[in-house]
Write a protein that holds these residues in place. Sequence first.
Motif, PDB file in Angstrom:
ATOM      1  N   ASP A  80      84.469  17.453 -17.055  1.00  0.00           N
ATOM      2  CA  ASP A  80      83.523  18.138 -16.179  1.00  0.00           C
ATOM      3  C   ASP A  80      83.249  17.398 -14.874  1.00  0.00           C
ATOM      4  N   PHE A  81      83.893  16.260 -14.664  1.00  0.00           N
ATOM      5  CA  PHE A  81      83.739  15.550 -13.404  1.00  0.00           C
ATOM      6  C   PHE A  81      84.920  15.871 -12.489  1.00  0.00           C
ATOM      7  N   ILE A  82      84.648  15.891 -11.200  1.00  0.00           N
ATOM      8  CA  ILE A  82      85.696  16.153 -10.224  1.00  0.00           C
ATOM      9  C   ILE A  82      85.642  15.113  -9.129  1.00  0.00           C
ATOM     10  N   GLY A  83      86.810  14.629  -8.735  1.00  0.00           N
ATOM     11  CA  GLY A  83      86.924  13.718  -7.610  1.00  0.00           C
ATOM     12  C   GLY A  83      88.072  14.162  -6.720  1.00  0.00           C
ATOM     13  N   MET A  84      87.911  14.038  -5.427  1.00  0.00           N
ATOM     14  CA  MET A  84      88.946  14.452  -4.489  1.00  0.00           C
ATOM     15  C   MET A  84      88.911  13.539  -3.277  1.00  0.00           C
ATOM     16  N   PRO A 101      93.600   9.027  12.056  1.00  0.00           N
ATOM     17  CA  PRO A 101      93.463   9.861  10.858  1.00  0.00           C
ATOM     18  C   PRO A 101      91.987  10.110  10.519  1.00  0.00           C
ATOM     19  N   SER A 102      91.693  11.316  10.095  1.00  0.00           N
ATOM     20  CA  SER A 102      90.362  11.654   9.600  1.00  0.00           C
ATOM     21  C   SER A 102      90.415  11.671   8.081  1.00  0.00           C
ATOM     22  N   VAL A 103      89.383  11.130   7.442  1.00  0.00           N
ATOM     23  CA  VAL A 103      89.362  11.058   5.982  1.00  0.00           C
ATOM     24  C   VAL A 103      88.150  11.807   5.451  1.00  0.00           C
ATOM     25  N   TYR A 104      88.276  12.323   4.236  1.00  0.00           N
ATOM     26  CA  TYR A 104      87.185  13.038   3.610  1.00  0.00           C
ATOM     27  C   TYR A 104      87.314  12.927   2.102  1.00  0.00           C
ATOM     28  N   ALA A 105      86.218  13.219   1.395  1.00  0.00           N
ATOM     29  CA  ALA A 105      86.211  13.071  -0.056  1.00  0.00           C
ATOM     30  C   ALA A 105      85.112  13.935  -0.656  1.00  0.00           C
ATOM     31  N   LYS A 106      85.255  14.210  -1.950  1.00  0.00           N
ATOM     32  CA  LYS A 106      84.253  14.968  -2.688  1.00  0.00           C
ATOM     33  C   LYS A 106      84.165  14.408  -4.102  1.00  0.00           C
ATOM     34  N   VAL A 107      82.941  14.298  -4.606  1.00  0.00           N
ATOM     35  CA  VAL A 107      82.704  13.948  -6.013  1.00  0.00           C
ATOM     36  C   VAL A 107      81.700  14.950  -6.558  1.00  0.00           C
ATOM     37  N   GLY A 108      81.831  15.253  -7.840  1.00  0.00           N
ATOM     38  CA  GLY A 108      80.911  16.237  -8.390  1.00  0.00           C
ATOM     39  C   GLY A 108      80.999  16.367  -9.888  1.00  0.00           C
ATOM     40  N   TYR A 109      80.130  17.225 -10.390  1.00  0.00           N
ATOM     41  CA  TYR A 109      80.006  17.491 -11.816  1.00  0.00           C
ATOM     42  C   TYR A 109      79.807  18.987 -11.975  1.00  0.00           C
ATOM     43  N   ASP A 110      80.600  19.608 -12.845  1.00  0.00           N
ATOM     44  CA  ASP A 110      80.550  21.054 -13.037  1.00  0.00           C
ATOM     45  C   ASP A 110      80.700  21.334 -14.528  1.00  0.00           C
ATOM     46  N   LYS A 111      79.610  21.793 -15.166  1.00  0.00           N
ATOM     47  CA  LYS A 111      79.643  21.965 -16.615  1.00  0.00           C
ATOM     48  C   LYS A 111      79.054  23.319 -17.021  1.00  0.00           C
ATOM     49  N   GLN A 112      79.770  24.013 -17.877  1.00  0.00           N
ATOM     50  CA  GLN A 112      79.242  25.200 -18.540  1.00  0.00           C
ATOM     51  C   GLN A 112      78.499  24.704 -19.771  1.00  0.00           C
ATOM     52  N   VAL A 113      77.189  24.524 -19.635  1.00  0.00           N
ATOM     53  CA  VAL A 113      76.395  23.891 -20.689  1.00  0.00           C
ATOM     54  C   VAL A 113      76.407  24.733 -21.955  1.00  0.00           C
ATOM     55  N   ASN A 114      76.209  26.043 -21.803  1.00  0.00           N
ATOM     56  CA  ASN A 114      76.304  26.980 -22.920  1.00  0.00           C
ATOM     57  C   ASN A 114      76.652  28.351 -22.333  1.00  0.00           C
ATOM     58  N   ASN A 115      76.593  29.375 -23.141  1.00  0.00           N
ATOM     59  CA  ASN A 115      76.980  30.703 -22.662  1.00  0.00           C
ATOM     60  C   ASN A 115      76.091  31.206 -21.526  1.00  0.00           C
ATOM     61  N   VAL A 174      75.887  24.406 -14.603  1.00  0.00           N
ATOM     62  CA  VAL A 174      75.317  23.491 -13.615  1.00  0.00           C
ATOM     63  C   VAL A 174      76.446  22.812 -12.859  1.00  0.00           C
ATOM     64  N   ARG A 175      76.331  22.786 -11.534  1.00  0.00           N
ATOM     65  CA  ARG A 175      77.325  22.109 -10.695  1.00  0.00           C
ATOM     66  C   ARG A 175      76.595  21.375  -9.572  1.00  0.00           C
ATOM     67  N   LEU A 176      77.033  20.166  -9.277  1.00  0.00           N
ATOM     68  CA  LEU A 176      76.476  19.388  -8.176  1.00  0.00           C
ATOM     69  C   LEU A 176      77.607  18.599  -7.538  1.00  0.00           C
ATOM     70  N   THR A 177      77.783  18.743  -6.221  1.00  0.00           N
ATOM     71  CA  THR A 177      78.830  18.014  -5.520  1.00  0.00           C
ATOM     72  C   THR A 177      78.283  17.373  -4.254  1.00  0.00           C
ATOM     73  N   GLY A 178      78.927  16.290  -3.859  1.00  0.00           N
ATOM     74  CA  GLY A 178      78.646  15.641  -2.588  1.00  0.00           C
ATOM     75  C   GLY A 178      79.946  15.404  -1.853  1.00  0.00           C
ATOM     76  N   SER A 179      79.944  15.662  -0.534  1.00  0.00           N
ATOM     77  CA  SER A 179      81.167  15.545   0.264  1.00  0.00           C
ATOM     78  C   SER A 179      80.896  14.748   1.529  1.00  0.00           C
ATOM     79  N   VAL A 180      81.954  14.115   2.047  1.00  0.00           N
ATOM     80  CA  VAL A 180      81.865  13.374   3.293  1.00  0.00           C
ATOM     81  C   VAL A 180      83.123  13.658   4.107  1.00  0.00           C
ATOM     82  N   TYR A 181      82.956  13.739   5.429  1.00  0.00           N
ATOM     83  CA  TYR A 181      84.090  13.893   6.341  1.00  0.00           C
ATOM     84  C   TYR A 181      83.861  12.969   7.522  1.00  0.00           C
ATOM     85  N   ASN A 182      84.901  12.220   7.911  1.00  0.00           N
ATOM     86  CA  ASN A 182      84.763  11.297   9.038  1.00  0.00           C
ATOM     87  C   ASN A 182      85.990  11.389   9.932  1.00  0.00           C
TER      88      ASN A 182
END
Length: 423
Positions: free
Chosen positions: A203-207, A225-239, A243-251
């Motif tokens: 349920d974790f995501i990194g990019m 070069p421009s760099v960027y990234a994303k980290v987050g959590y995305d879970k189907q807790v039950n039916n 819940v999903r929460l992500t944070g991203s950065v671009y430079n």
Amino acid sequence: MKSNYLKIGILGAIMLANFANAQQFPLDNLKPRDQRGINTFENPKDSVTTFEKLKVRVGGAFALQFQGIKHESGADQSVPATQLYNIGNNFNLPTANLDIDVALYDGINLHLRTFLSSRHHNETYVKGGYIQIDKLDFIQKDFLSDFMKHATIKFGHDEINYGDAHFRRSDNAYTTQNPFVGNYLMDAYATMIFAELYYRKNDFIGMAGVTNGRLNQNATGGTSPSVYAKVGYDKQVNNDLRVRLTGSVYNAAHTQRLDFYDGDRAGSRYYYVMENAAATSSANFRSGQIVPDFKNKVTSFMINPFVRYKGLEFFGTFETASGRNFAETDRRTWNQYAAELLYRFGNNDNLYVGGRYNMVKGELATGNKVDISRFNIGGGWFMTKNILAKAEYVNQKYDGYPTSNILYDGKFNGFVLEAAISF
């Protein structure tokens, strides 16, 4: 104009001829572009394969709006430079997309999107495309299979994966994923040369990604070069609960031309609002949108929470960006806040109602500190999984602009109806 309608008609005939066949098979790890793709963010990752041979899926989208908006400005309307365009109740230019998806090999997909009719470009042009690699079997059977079970490699010339807001925006005629008609005030969207590496597990995501930060490509120097990234959590807790929460950065440390907040050539959905009376359709395609005017440096952060409980869903955005244009020595900062609350109901959630509040605060290159607010109230009806009808009321206000600016004490409000087809 006639050529646009001719192109749309030809596209419609081609798509109708291919529609039945195109719907007979899905392609691995590419999300559907109809109602089934709602609240799908990144393309899915599945180790199960259905690949047998090269397959081509033809799809696309159409969109048409009826606009009934009025606008006002506190600037002197006797001055030609601040006279507002005369807008009324009428239809906007119909827009159309052509999508081609190709299963090239086991674990390798290609996506290409062409805009056949859009607000800024009357001619047909390629919006962008990418290759997505979910397996390395083309090197050797099961090559790095344990790693690739969770990893995805993606590269091309297309929109980059900064933040989650771009998954809920209208992309020219493709509007199914946007519950409202307009996009966000500060629209972090651009098509660039890029490469991205994803890793998803438990349920974790990194990019992590890299790009040259350019919309139009050439071999000139002066670009870092421009760099960027994303980290987050995305879970189907039950039916009932997801819940999903992500944070991203671009430079972008340095580039010759930065189109990060003004790279959408398809244009705004609110035609001619707060535009000068002498404006042309190509010159004012960003009407209602806020562009911070960062031309060669920017650092941006975006946080996006998403919660769905049964039919109720919330999506939020907090974004802060600092940058400058070529004439400046100091950076300026802009902040964006947005919140959407929707309720989906009916047969297979084919109906929804909701509201969105969006605010942007920042400093102009002239030193003026401004804030812009917009709220939308509306709803939609999926008549089928491919056909969506929307209706919304929009109200937008400008504050802090100098008296010589057409946006001084400006505001617009009214309703927009949109009919959309995507497949």
